[in-house]
Write a protein that holds these residues in place. Structure first.
Motif, PDB file in Angstrom:
ATOM      1  N   TYR A  57       0.891  -1.153   0.000  1.00  0.00           N
ATOM      2  CA  TYR A  57       0.000   0.000   0.000  1.00  0.00           C
ATOM      3  C   TYR A  57       0.930   1.203   0.000  1.00  0.00           C
ATOM      4  O   TYR A  57       1.809   1.322   0.854  1.00  0.00           O
ATOM      5  N   ALA A  74      -7.985  -6.485  -3.463  1.00  0.00           N
ATOM      6  CA  ALA A  74      -7.849  -5.942  -2.114  1.00  0.00           C
ATOM      7  C   ALA A  74      -8.579  -4.613  -1.960  1.00  0.00           C
ATOM      8  O   ALA A  74      -9.013  -4.008  -2.948  1.00  0.00           O
ATOM      9  N   CYS A  75      -8.665  -4.161  -0.722  1.00  0.00           N
ATOM     10  CA  CYS A  75      -9.183  -2.825  -0.444  1.00  0.00           C
ATOM     11  C   CYS A  75      -8.308  -1.830  -1.217  1.00  0.00           C
ATOM     12  O   CYS A  75      -7.091  -2.006  -1.290  1.00  0.00           O
ATOM     13  N   CYS A 109     -10.350  -7.183   4.097  1.00  0.00           N
ATOM     14  CA  CYS A 109     -10.406  -7.164   2.635  1.00  0.00           C
ATOM     15  C   CYS A 109     -10.708  -8.570   2.107  1.00  0.00           C
ATOM     16  O   CYS A 109     -11.391  -8.722   1.110  1.00  0.00           O
ATOM     17  N   ASP A 110     -10.169  -9.588   2.773  1.00  0.00           N
ATOM     18  CA  ASP A 110     -10.409 -10.985   2.419  1.00  0.00           C
ATOM     19  C   ASP A 110     -10.782 -11.709   3.714  1.00  0.00           C
ATOM     20  O   ASP A 110      -9.963 -11.813   4.635  1.00  0.00           O
TER      21      ASP A 110
END
Length: 163
Positions: A57, A74-75, A109-110
């Motif tokens: 990120y 993902a986010c 996210c997961d």
């Protein structure tokens, strides 16, 4: 051409030492952040057992934005101070979370992820580049040896950024 080989290791430390050597090899001579981040993510994701997401990120000056990674989608954006990644970015301290369900404010996210380790990436000038995030579908997957290994890997990565 780079070839990823599977080895048997005597210890987790030996495995990380080898990964650091491989990371330095694939990063050597290349200065493109995205190219290096993509190859670094693939190396770690395909080399460590029980990992379901490994990636970056990147800090855009306001928030963390998903960068190169391996794993499920993902986010996209994470605010500083939010979730494990935002906490690592804000505190500039590695976050080792043995059970994400016990981490107040965890961002799922997961749903398969059960443990996580996030290393802040700080440039030589002290500015925040972002974070390195690795998730596992196994509770208690990461320990202090993983912290040391991930921090060593991130130091090798940051040498390619700052070098």
């Amino acid at each position: 051409m780079f070839e990823l080989k599977t080895h048997a290791y005597a210890s987790k430390r030996e495995h990380y030492d080898d990964l650091v050597r491989q990371a330095r090899g694939i990063l050597a001579g290349e200065r493109d952040l995205i190219a290096n981040a993509a190859n670094f993510s693939a190396l770690v994701y395909h080399s460590l057992p029980q990992v379901n997401w490994a990636g970056f990120y990147l800090y855009d000056g306001h928030e963390l934005v998903v960068g190169p990674f391996q794993g499920k989608p993902a986010c996209i954006r994470i605010a500083l101070g939010k979730g494990v990644c935002g906490t690592a970015a804000q505190t500039r301290q590695t976050q080792l979370v043995r059970d994400v369900n016990a981490f107040a404010g965890h961002i799922a996210c997961d749903a398969a992820s059960q443990s996580e380790i996030v290393v802040p990436l700080v440039k030589a000038d002290g500015s925040l580049l972002g974070v390195w995030d690795v998730d596992s579908p196994v509770t208690d997957r990461f320990d202090e040896e993983d912290r040391a290994g991930m921090e060593a890997l991130c130091a090798a990565f940051m040498a390619s950024v700052d070098g």
